[in-house]
Design a protein around this motif. Structure first.
Motif, PDB file in Angstrom:
ATOM      1  N   GLY A   1     -18.323  19.294  -0.147  1.00  0.00           N
ATOM      2  CA  GLY A   1     -17.782  20.334  -1.181  1.00  0.00           C
ATOM      3  C   GLY A   1     -17.521  19.872  -2.402  1.00  0.00           C
ATOM      4  O   GLY A   1     -17.658  18.500  -2.845  1.00  0.00           O
ATOM      5  N   PHE A   2     -17.744  20.765  -3.478  1.00  0.00           N
ATOM      6  CA  PHE A   2     -17.430  20.410  -4.845  1.00  0.00           C
ATOM      7  C   PHE A   2     -16.511  21.234  -5.621  1.00  0.00           C
ATOM      8  O   PHE A   2     -16.046  22.187  -5.243  1.00  0.00           O
ATOM      9  CB  PHE A   2     -19.274  20.866  -5.339  1.00  0.00           C
ATOM     10  N   LEU A   3     -16.409  20.906  -6.944  1.00  0.00           N
ATOM     11  CA  LEU A   3     -15.439  21.483  -7.489  1.00  0.00           C
ATOM     12  C   LEU A   3     -16.046  22.964  -8.071  1.00  0.00           C
ATOM     13  O   LEU A   3     -15.539  23.830  -8.342  1.00  0.00           O
ATOM     14  CB  LEU A   3     -15.074  20.478  -8.923  1.00  0.00           C
ATOM     15  N   GLY A   4     -17.429  22.876  -8.339  1.00  0.00           N
ATOM     16  CA  GLY A   4     -18.052  24.037  -8.873  1.00  0.00           C
ATOM     17  C   GLY A   4     -19.459  23.978  -8.875  1.00  0.00           C
ATOM     18  O   GLY A   4     -20.074  22.848  -8.485  1.00  0.00           O
ATOM     19  N   LEU A   5     -20.437  24.848  -9.299  1.00  0.00           N
ATOM     20  CA  LEU A   5     -22.021  25.034  -9.217  1.00  0.00           C
ATOM     21  C   LEU A   5     -22.316  23.660 -10.073  1.00  0.00           C
ATOM     22  O   LEU A   5     -23.291  22.975  -9.768  1.00  0.00           O
ATOM     23  CB  LEU A   5     -22.618  26.184  -9.657  1.00  0.00           C
ATOM     24  N   LEU A   6     -21.684  23.237 -11.061  1.00  0.00           N
ATOM     25  CA  LEU A   6     -22.278  22.163 -12.163  1.00  0.00           C
ATOM     26  C   LEU A   6     -21.981  20.925 -11.482  1.00  0.00           C
ATOM     27  O   LEU A   6     -22.914  20.072 -11.241  1.00  0.00           O
ATOM     28  CB  LEU A   6     -21.576  22.099 -13.467  1.00  0.00           C
ATOM     29  N   HIS A   7     -21.041  20.829 -10.717  1.00  0.00           N
ATOM     30  CA  HIS A   7     -20.482  19.489 -10.098  1.00  0.00           C
ATOM     31  C   HIS A   7     -21.768  19.466  -8.739  1.00  0.00           C
ATOM     32  O   HIS A   7     -21.921  18.423  -8.742  1.00  0.00           O
ATOM     33  CB  HIS A   7     -19.100  19.605  -9.521  1.00  0.00           C
ATOM     34  N   MET A   8     -22.009  20.406  -8.088  1.00  0.00           N
ATOM     35  CA  MET A   8     -22.902  20.465  -7.196  1.00  0.00           C
ATOM     36  C   MET A   8     -24.390  20.102  -7.805  1.00  0.00           C
ATOM     37  O   MET A   8     -24.843  18.960  -6.842  1.00  0.00           O
ATOM     38  CB  MET A   8     -23.176  21.812  -6.679  1.00  0.00           C
ATOM     39  N   GLU A   9     -24.454  20.528  -8.692  1.00  0.00           N
ATOM     40  CA  GLU A   9     -25.971  20.146  -9.424  1.00  0.00           C
ATOM     41  C   GLU A   9     -26.070  18.768  -9.695  1.00  0.00           C
ATOM     42  O   GLU A   9     -26.937  18.085  -9.670  1.00  0.00           O
ATOM     43  CB  GLU A   9     -26.331  20.919 -10.493  1.00  0.00           C
TER      44      GLU A   9
END
Lengths: 376, 601
Positions: B343-351
């Motif tokens: 789980g991530f906060l958003g796409l940038l966090h995921m990247e």
């Protein structure tokens, strides 16, 4: 040692698809180079390389730029220092524009008994496109003169998948080749190597090579025609009438020892896992090393037993005789399917077993670069 | 240090508006950094932050400053991240401050993210001091931007400091303005201790380090403290401030900002937002904390080499120590084997997580398409949260599916409004508001399903506005929606890791496009590869990657066997980054092909 390879890195001019090492030929440079080769031979003998040799191969570059006397001196020196077995196969690569009736007779007299002529194609348009310095007539003359000089073991090169080539055009080419009744044919698909003038043109879209589908179709068409005419497709790119298989090249695929003389030449010594050397592609470096009494070759790699097994498979599957489980067992204490169960399984449509030998089908050879990676 | 000579503030700025450079200048001007230490952007510690030019974790630096009036001050500069994924960290940082510098690029004007953060600051009663940065640029228009700040935000910008952090212009003015405008902290020194944890991380040598703002009382070395959320007590081993190097202090009193190290073993025990008090005679009530951040975007992370599973888990555990917003649990895929649902906060966090795992821990990863959390009510009336397409029950068991919506504010120059509206409509958006902020700048507000945002919304917004649009969003609610599972079949077998949940109206189109995209990514193999997209049992698209016909270079002159063989060995090495699914090799990009699907109406 089994084979001796002598590299002649000179060309009258560079063909636009070639990425092998060669430099422009000047006659004084040629003579000086022959002297270096003799020095190199003596050096190798001092280092412990022992004859007698079964096969000798003058490759290039353009070995036929050397006058017959030079070949004669070299063969004499080789015979004196290493010994040449009586039934040895001695090959010279010859480019059509460099030979004459007289020079071919000279080579024959000096002891060369197999000649490999770089015809490439008998279609004049495509020959020009390849940037070869000879004409179709030069090629036909070379073959005729070689026969007249007494060469009964003659090989010709055929290049296919040329820009704009059609299947009927290839068939016409093959018909003409067959009329020459060569004992041996090497059939290479044209590839655009990085950095060559052809490679650049292909990148820019100025030259369009036939698609992979066409390549495959041409490859199989050559296979069908030549095997129908009694040639044996004994290696990915080589065909021969029985008993005219190139013994020297077979030595490479069978990992037999060979000594390479000359700038850019490679050597292989097969004791234990084996070890391979190369002389760097640099004439100055070559001269300096020999004049100062240093080893001109550098070690490229030495093999562990496992690596030797992988390379044995890698090379063996290039040939029609393939790999013998019995021989693998003798050398490495294993057979193909137990050493590489996953690879063998994944290659099954292309990998066949007959008796104790594994081999790739011609369709498998078309995918050789891809399939063989299963063993790495 | 008496409170009247302390100033606690942060810097609010849009990405690229020069926050990190300004922070560096402030450090330099106050003498906190020696000449040798002036590597660019000192506060951005992690390599990744420096490379991407963004600040990810909050930090606090103590700067001693001798003011023009000859008196000595202590400034605590609390850094904040500038990306929408990390806005929760912004509000944490702001809770430690009395004021904020609002840095606006004098050539670009106010951006959506800046606006959102300024409102956070104003909500927390912070004094906001505008700074017009990059005034040295030829395109700078300080007067227009001044007017924009007044019109859009409603701040008095008449005294906004004109500066150029890059050129070192106006830095002294900024420091003096901080003293004049930002109020000193309040808080009773003699009251029971209340220290707010606004950041914490794990250090392998010191254990957990917490960053705190003391709101009341005094905390001293050697005292026994209690974390009010867990009730556990610890002894203070070290405390002090970053100046910017760690500087041990005997105490931190009301109004001060600094670090506390107290032999806390796991970062989860020192929760951000918790209050530290004394074990005895402690405060009765904790300070108001922060909302717990919840991951919004989920995706599967799998090691390319199944043997790396343990390494991947270790790496993730290490990352989670310092990133409580990142979550993971084991997951098993038929196609990819053992991996994790993260789980991530958003796409940038995921990247960023993905890149750190690959770069710092050396694990090659397959990432599956990002998804959001759906709420499914089954026909039996059970409520299930679904964070992976494969966990979606079969159609006959589903009563309703609801999906999360967000409220997105997009700031965009006039010229690109048409494109933005079209994009929002295409993404199933519901328009809330269009407002002209200035003659040329528009704020577009839409209600949008988050599942559309996590695919390619941000990239497309950037592209269609040539980088001028900025986006901020907040979570809104869950709404019923017609969603279906789109399956991808490779040579007839469904590949679970490629399944997606999509809106019914878009399923067919997405399926077609996805299959076409996959075809581009999958290299030719020995066998023909059939790619099919299916909704339920119905195939909606089929593409074929034709079988490889030829892969051989026959030449092998003069016994030069080594070079050619090594070339092939290298090719094989490159293929190890591909994932073997059945007898097909899929490159990493194939699993994220959905992100590359272009949508045209």
């Amino acid at each position: 040692m089994d084979g001796l390879y002598i590299h002649i890195p000179f060309c009258t001019r560079k063909c636009n698809y070639c990425d092998f090492f060669s430099v422009p030929a000047r006659s004084d440079a040629l003579l000086a180079y022959v002297a270096l080769l003799k020095k190199h031979l003596s050096w190798a003998v001092e280092q412990g390389w022992q004859g007698p040799v079964n096969t000798i191969y003058f490759g290039g570059g353009t070995p036929s730029l050397l006058p017959p006397q030079c070949i004669d001196t070299l063969l004499c020196a080789i015979d004196r220092q290493l010994g040449i077995v009586p039934e040895a196969e001695i090959t010279l690569e010859a480019n059509p524009e460099t030979v004459t009736k007289a020079s071919l007779c000279g080579y024959q007299k000096s002891g060369v008994n197999r000649i490999s002529i770089g015809l490439q194609t008998l279609n004049s348009e495509q020959l020009a496109c390849l940037g070869r310095p000879h004409t179709v007539q030069d090629g036909l003359n070379a073959v005729a003169w070689a026969r007249r000089a007494g060469f009964s073991n003659l090989s010709v090169d055929l290049m296919f998948a040329l820009p704009g080539q059609t299947l009927p055009a290839l068939d016409r080419d093959l018909e003409q080749y067959l009329q020459l009744a060569p004992e041996h044919l090497s059939c290479y698909g044209l590839t655009a190597e990085v950095g060559t003038s052809l490679g650049k043109k292909v990148d820019k879209g100025q030259v369009i090579l036939p698609s992979d589908e066409c390549y495959a179709e041409y490859y199989m068409s050559i296979h069908d025609l030549l095997t129908a005419h009694g040639y044996q497709h004994y290696e990915i790119a080589n065909y021969a009438r029985k008993s005219h298989v190139c013994r020297h090249n077979m030595g490479y695929w069978q990992r037999r020892s060979y000594l390479g003389l000359g700038a850019g030449a490679h050597s292989f010594e097969n004791r234990l896992g084996g070890c391979r050397w190369a002389v760097p592609n640099n004439l100055d470096h070559y001269r300096m090393a020999l004049e100062t009494g240093q080893e001109p070759a550098v070690c490229l790699e030495s093999f562990t037993l496992r690596e030797a097994l992988v390379e044995t498979i890698y090379l063996g599957l290039r040939t029609a005789e393939g790999l013998s489980d019995r021989e693998l067992d003798m050398k490495f204490g294993t057979d193909l399917a137990s050493a590489f169960p996953v690879a063998v399984q994944s290659l099954l449509p292309w990998l066949t077993k007959e008796g104790d030998r594994w081999y790739l089908t011609p369709r498998g050879w078309l995918l050789y670069d891809r399939l063989i990676q299963a063993f790495f | 240090m008496d409170q009247s000579h302390i100033r606690n503030f942060s810097i609010i700025a849009h990405i690229d508006h020069g926050k990190s450079t300004l922070a560096d200048r402030l450090l330099e001007k106050t003498g906190a950094l020696t000449e040798r230490e002036r590597t660019d952007q000192f506060l951005d510690k992690m390599d990744l932050e420096r490379e991407r030019g963004i600040t990810i974790k909050a930090q606090a630096v103590r700067l001693p400053y001798r003011a023009a009036n000859g008196e000595n001050y202590i400034f605590n500069l609390i850094d904040t991240p500038g990306h929408v994924d990390f806005s929760y960290e912004v509000s944490r940082s702001l809770a430690a401050c009395e004021g904020a510098l609002l840095v606006v690029d004098a050539s670009q004007g106010v951006e959506a993210q800046t606006l959102a953060n300024v409102y956070l600051a104003i909500d927390q009663n912070l004094e906001v001091v505008p700074v017009l940065n990059k005034i040295d640029l030829p395109s700078a228009d300080p007067e227009a931007v001044r007017a924009e700040i007044e019109n859009i935000i409603g701040l008095d910008a008449s005294e906004a400091v004109a500066a150029s952090a890059k050129m070192g212009i106006g830095i002294g003015d900024i420091l003096e303005t901080v003293i004049d405008k930002i109020p000193p902290p309040a808080g009773e020194r003699n009251a029971p201790l209340q220290a707010l944890i606004f950041d914490s991380w794990y250090d392998p040598y010191q254990g957990v380090i917490t960053l705190v703002r003391v709101k009341a009382g005094v905390i001293r070395k050697g005292e026994r403290i209690r974390l009010m959320a867990t009730g556990r007590s610890y002894e203070v081993q070290k405390l002090g401030a970053f100046a910017p190097h760690p500087l041990e202090l005997p105490e931190l009193a009301a109004g001060e900002v600094g670090f506390v190290i107290a032999n806390i073993k796991v970062v989860q025990d020192a929760k951000v937002g918790d209050t530290i008090t004394h074990d005895k005679h402690g405060a009765e009530k904790p300070l108001p904390g922060f909302q717990v951040v919840k991951p919004m975007v989920f995706s599967g992370l799998y090691p390319v080499d199944t043997g790396d599973y343990e390494d991947l888990r270790d790496a993730m555990e290490k990352l989670r120590l310092n990133d409580s917003a990142f979550s993971f649990e084991p997951e098993n895929s038929m196609a990819l084997g053992f991996g994790f649902r993260c789980g991530f906060l958003g796409l940038l966090h995921m990247e960023i997580i993905q890149e750190r795992l690959e770069r710092e821990f050396g694990v090659d990863l397959i990432t599956t398409a990002p998804t959001v959390v759906y709420r499914v009510t089954t026909v039996k009336g059970e409520l299930i949260e679904v964070d992976s397409a494969n966990k979606l029950p079969d159609v006959q068991y589903i009563d309703t599916i609801r999906e999360p919506y967000i409220l997105a504010s997009i700031h965009v120059p006039n010229d690109f409004v048409g494109g933005v509206l079209a994009l929002c409509e295409e993404k199933r958006g519901v328009q809330r508001e269009i407002k002209y902020l200035t003659a040329n700048r528009v704020m577009v507000v839409y209600e949008l399903p988050l599942n559309e945002i996590v695919l390619d919304f941000y990239d497309r917004l950037k592209t269609l506005s040539r980088g001028y649009a900025s986006l901020d969003y907040e979570y809104l609610d869950y709404r019923p929606s017609q969603l279906v599972r789109l399956n991808i079949l490779i040579n007839g077998d469904p590949v679970d890791a490629l399944s997606l949940i999509v809106h019914r109206d878009k399923a067919q189109y997405r399926g077609r496009e996805l299959a076409a995209k996959m075809k581009e990514f999958i290299p030719r193999q020995q066998f023909e590869v059939a790619i099919q997209a299916a909704i339920g049992g119905k195939v909606v698209a089929r593409e074929t990657v034709k079988a490889l016909r030829k892969d051989v270079t026959a030449k092998c002159y003069g016994g030069d066997i080594t070079r050619k063989r090594k070339l092939l060995e290298k090719q094989k090495e490159g293929k190890k980054r591909m994932k073997q699914v059945g007898n097909i090799e899929l490159p990493q990009e194939a699993f994220l092909a959905i992100l590359k699907v272009k949508e045209n109406k």
